[in-house]
Design an enzyme around this catalytic site. Structure first.
Site, mmCIF file in Angstrom:
data_model
loop_
_atom_site.group_PDB
_atom_site.id
_atom_site.type_symbol
_atom_site.label_atom_id
_atom_site.label_comp_id
_atom_site.label_asym_id
_atom_site.label_seq_id
_atom_site.Cartn_x
_atom_site.Cartn_y
_atom_site.Cartn_z
ATOM 1 N N ARG A 167 3.751 -8.258 17.753
ATOM 2 C CA ARG A 167 4.642 -7.162 17.366
ATOM 3 C C ARG A 167 3.847 -5.853 17.407
ATOM 4 N NH1 ARG A 167 7.455 -5.061 11.925
ATOM 5 N NH2 ARG A 167 7.769 -3.655 12.450
ATOM 6 N N HIS A 206 0.834 -1.202 0.000
ATOM 7 C CA HIS A 206 0.000 0.000 0.000
ATOM 8 C C HIS A 206 0.873 1.257 0.000
ATOM 9 C CE1 HIS A 206 1.130 -0.745 4.164
ATOM 10 N NE2 HIS A 206 0.991 0.550 4.368
ATOM 11 N N ASP A 208 1.035 5.175 1.772
ATOM 12 C CA ASP A 208 0.502 5.853 2.957
ATOM 13 C C ASP A 208 -0.064 7.195 2.540
ATOM 14 O OD1 ASP A 208 1.328 3.807 4.603
ATOM 15 O OD2 ASP A 208 3.219 4.809 5.159
#
Ligand code: UGA
Length: 715
Positions: free
Chosen positions: A706, A644, A646
């Site tokens: 995470r 993707h 941002d």
């Protein structure tokens, strides 16, 4: 033939004897003796060990005891050419030596010379009887006079008064009697050539810095008095002047007085260190309490020579106190804790803390620390002990302000006033150990005082004064000197204002109120070095990698999010964002949800923008960012993020935990460059362009959990 009169023969230093009365060796007396030794005066002390019945000058006239002692003392003196300087000692310092004093005495051509006063005391009805001078002060001060033995004998011969009768009135009556004045041959030092009484004359006196030496100058008469006397209510002014006079602090030598009468600790075996009771006072919600305890632990001092008294009024801080005690209580010789459940008031806790030392026959010092003190100097306690003063505080300041833990002067109503040297001391232009009227927050008290001058077990209350003011007021009234030292840097004090306690880790919110402490706690220790040492790495083209958060910073952010717990569902519809639709949803919590957007914005501005502007030259940013959030990746929840762009000009991506320890897999791949950062480092930030070139994906987390913190800057 030339006829030489007897009085024209120059007097020599051997002719002079300084006589004083000191029933006790007070701090003021020791100061007097130090200045006397400096000029090699010969001193005779009368009344040692006697009870003082001379009264308290502050309220009523007194001092008769001094006349009785002088009269008895004079009887033993036979030499007719002996000159006696009879002088108070608790509030007197010498500014010059015997030679100058004798010369000035002889120049008066009188046999007895009294110090002069602006104000008449104790009987103002006697004013008209005082002779006039063309210039200068008209009234007699009995705190200092000089004269030949036979004349002094004649002067005190008629003394039959009580110890608490006024010495000043007695001498005044002799002086205003014209026959006696003439036969004894008395005059006044009306222009302060020898004696400077400060009461009523404060405006006349300034410090005069000479070569390696300091005097007082009377600017009204342009004279340099030999003796400076803080009579009556001017005790604080003499304390101020004697921070300098005669050579305590000079421009040339700095604080040479600070090197005298020390108590060295070096070379002592651990078991020989003086026993210290440390009083720790938690009186209000305060940031960074765990940091306080960390620096307490780091204090260079044998722990088995320390006892702790911990007073905690705050339920909220019980966690930090008990976690410290759980791990470290045993290392200390003893610990006493007064918790919030005991409902003890502050004043009582202070009194009790001091008493813990007072009642312990081995205790040599009480070291008082308020929880908002940030001690950066591990040697503080040792330095203070070695300085060997009755009460001494390390100077600490409020970051970037003129606030400190001492006052250089008091106003008429007993509150803060700025001394002339205050700013120079705070900013380190004058370095030394300073006698001051008020200190607070952190200070060391000699236990010997607790059995003598400060034996009252109620030192922290006095009328309406707050507890520190009461303590200092009591110390001052007992003639106990308080010092502050700025010979080293010691630390800071926190602001406890605006401390919200609604979060798990409230300290995270302190970036505005206590920025320095926030930085030390939460910013990576190498952050400031990164520019200098070129620590910024480039793992992929135009991707920059640098340390940002400390371990604790990462842990606190993660724990704060988990504590909040409202992770998004990872669906495309998202009511938290404008438009309500998220193209690339993650399981996350926005900073706005925990009320951290202002703080995060400040973090971006203070710690990210400078790096952005260095690495992408010519680009300037105000770090506008509407989307700041923490993402959670888990194999069974959301393990990865598909490729993707941002919605940002540049993106910040900070790893909040450690690969191999907390999770397996993970990382970030930049597709166009086929380049991955596969071993994220905890606390390190990735910075990369958001659109067009840096099409990227979040690599799969294969085990554990995470966390990353992400910001889309300049959307
Ligand atoms: C000064 C003068 O010394 C007094 O003679 C005078 O009456 C007084 O001012 C005044 O103008 O009313 P002051 O300096 O205010 O007195 O008082 P202190 O310094 O507290 O006491 C005078 C001296 O007496 C001390 O410096 C010390 O030499 C001796 N003293 C006082 C003791 O030996 N033991 C004591 O407990 C108190």
């Amino acid at each position: 033939p030339v006829i030489r009169c007897k009085e024209q023969r120059e007097l020599s230093e051997g002719n002079l004897l300084v006589v004083t009365v000191a029933t006790k060796e007070t701090d003021g007396f020791r100061r007097f003796m130090r200045s006397a030794r400096h000029f090699n005066y010969t001193i005779k002390v009368l009344g040692r060990g006697e009870p003082w019945k001379g009264g308290d000058y502050m309220t009523t006239p007194g001092g008769g005891q001094k006349v009785r002692l002088l009269k008895a003392g004079l009887q033993e003196m036979k030499e007719e050419d002996k000159v006696i300087l009879f002088i108070d000692s608790y509030d007197v310092v010498f500014a010059s030596g015997p030679k100058e004093l004798l010369k000035k005495f002889q120049q008066t051509r009188h046999k007895v010379v009294f110090s002069a006063e602006t104000l008449i005391w104790p009987d103002r009805h006697l004013e008209d009887k005082h002779p006039h001078f063309r210039e200068g002060k008209r009234f007699l001060g009995s705190g200092g006079f000089i004269g030949y033995v036979p004349n002094l004998k004649e002067m005190v011969a008629d003394w039959t008064g009580e110890d608490n009768d006024s010495d000043q009135l007695f001498f005044t009556k002799i002086y205003i009697n014209p026959e006696k004045r003439k036969s004894i041959n008395i005059t006044l030092d009306n222009r302060c050539r020898m004696f400077q009484n400060l009461h009523g004359s404060l405006d006349e006196v300034v410090l005069k810095f000479e070569d390696g030496q300091v005097r007082a100058r009377n600017v009204l008469y342009d004279t340099l008095p030999v003796v400076v006397h803080g009579n009556g209510p001017t005790k604080l002014q003499i304390n101020y002047l004697s921070n300098y006079i005669p050579t305590v602090w000079t421009f040339e030598t700095g604080c040479s007085g600070c090197l005298e009468d020390l108590r060295p600790l070096s070379g002592l075996k651990e078991s020989e260190y003086p026993l210290v009771v440390i009083g720790i006072f938690i009186q209000q919600p305060t940031p960074f309490v765990s940091v306080f305890f960390e620096s307490l632990l780091k204090l260079e001092y044998p722990k088995n020579r320390l006892k702790l008294f911990i007073y905690n009024q705050e339920q909220h801080h019980e966690v930090e106190v008990s976690s410290f005690l759980k791990d470290h209580e045993k290392a200390y010789q003893g610990v006493k804790v007064i918790g919030p459940e005991e409902n003890m008031d502050r004043v009582a806790s202070r009194n009790l803390g001091l008493d813990m030392c007072r009642q312990d026959k081995d205790c040599e010092y009480f070291f008082s620390m308020d929880i908002e003190v940030v001690l950066k100097n591990k040697d503080t306690l040792k330095i203070l002990i070695e300085q060997n003063e009755p009460i001494i505080a390390p100077m600490i300041t409020r970051e970037g302000r003129l606030w400190t833990n001492f006052w250089g002067a008091l106003s008429a109503d007993g509150y803060y006033a700025r001394s002339e040297d205050y700013v120079d001391i705070v900013q380190g232009r004058r370095v030394g150990v300073w006698n001051v009227p008020y200190l607070t927050k952190v200070y060391l008290v000699k236990a010997s005082l607790l059995h003598e001058e400060l034996s009252s077990n109620d030192l922290f209350s006095s009328g309406t004064l707050d507890l520190d003011m009461a303590f200092c007021h009591n110390a001052r009234n007992k003639g106990v000197f308080m010092y502050v030292t700025n010979m080293h840097t010691f630390g800071r004090m926190l602001s406890t204002e605006n401390y919200q306690m609604s979060h798990l880790h409230n300290d995270l919110w302190q970036i505005f109120e206590n920025p320095k402490d926030w930085e030390e706690r939460y910013i990576h220790e190498n952050y400031t070095k990164i520019m200098r040492d070129k620590l910024i790495e480039t793992p992929c083209p135009d991707v920059y990698w640098f340390p940002l958060f400390s371990d604790i910073g990462c842990d606190h952010i993660v724990q704060e999010m988990e504590n909040f717990g409202q992770w998004s569902g990872g669906r495309n519809t998202d009511t938290r964002i404008q438009g309500g639709y998220e193209n690339v949803p993650t399981i996350d919590i926005h900073m706005t949800q925990i009320n951290y957007e202002k703080e995060w914005q400040k973090l971006l501005l203070d710690y990210i923008a400078p790096i952005t502007e260095t690495m992408y030259p010519g680009y300037y940013t105000k770090c506008i960012s509407y989307l700041n959030f923490v993402v959670r990746y888990k194999p069974d929840e959301q393990p990865l993020l598909t490729p993707h762009h941002d919605a940002s000009t540049f993106t910040i991506n900070v790893a909040l935990n450690s690969k191999e320890i907390d999770y397996q897999g993970g990382g970030c791949r930049f597709i166009r460059y086929n380049c991955s950062v596969e071993a994220p480092r905890k606390g390190w930030a990735l910075m990369h362009p958001g659109r067009l070139t840096h099409y990227h994906e979040g690599l799969r987390t294969t085990a554990g959990t995470r966390y990353i913190a992400v910001s889309f800057v300049d959307p």
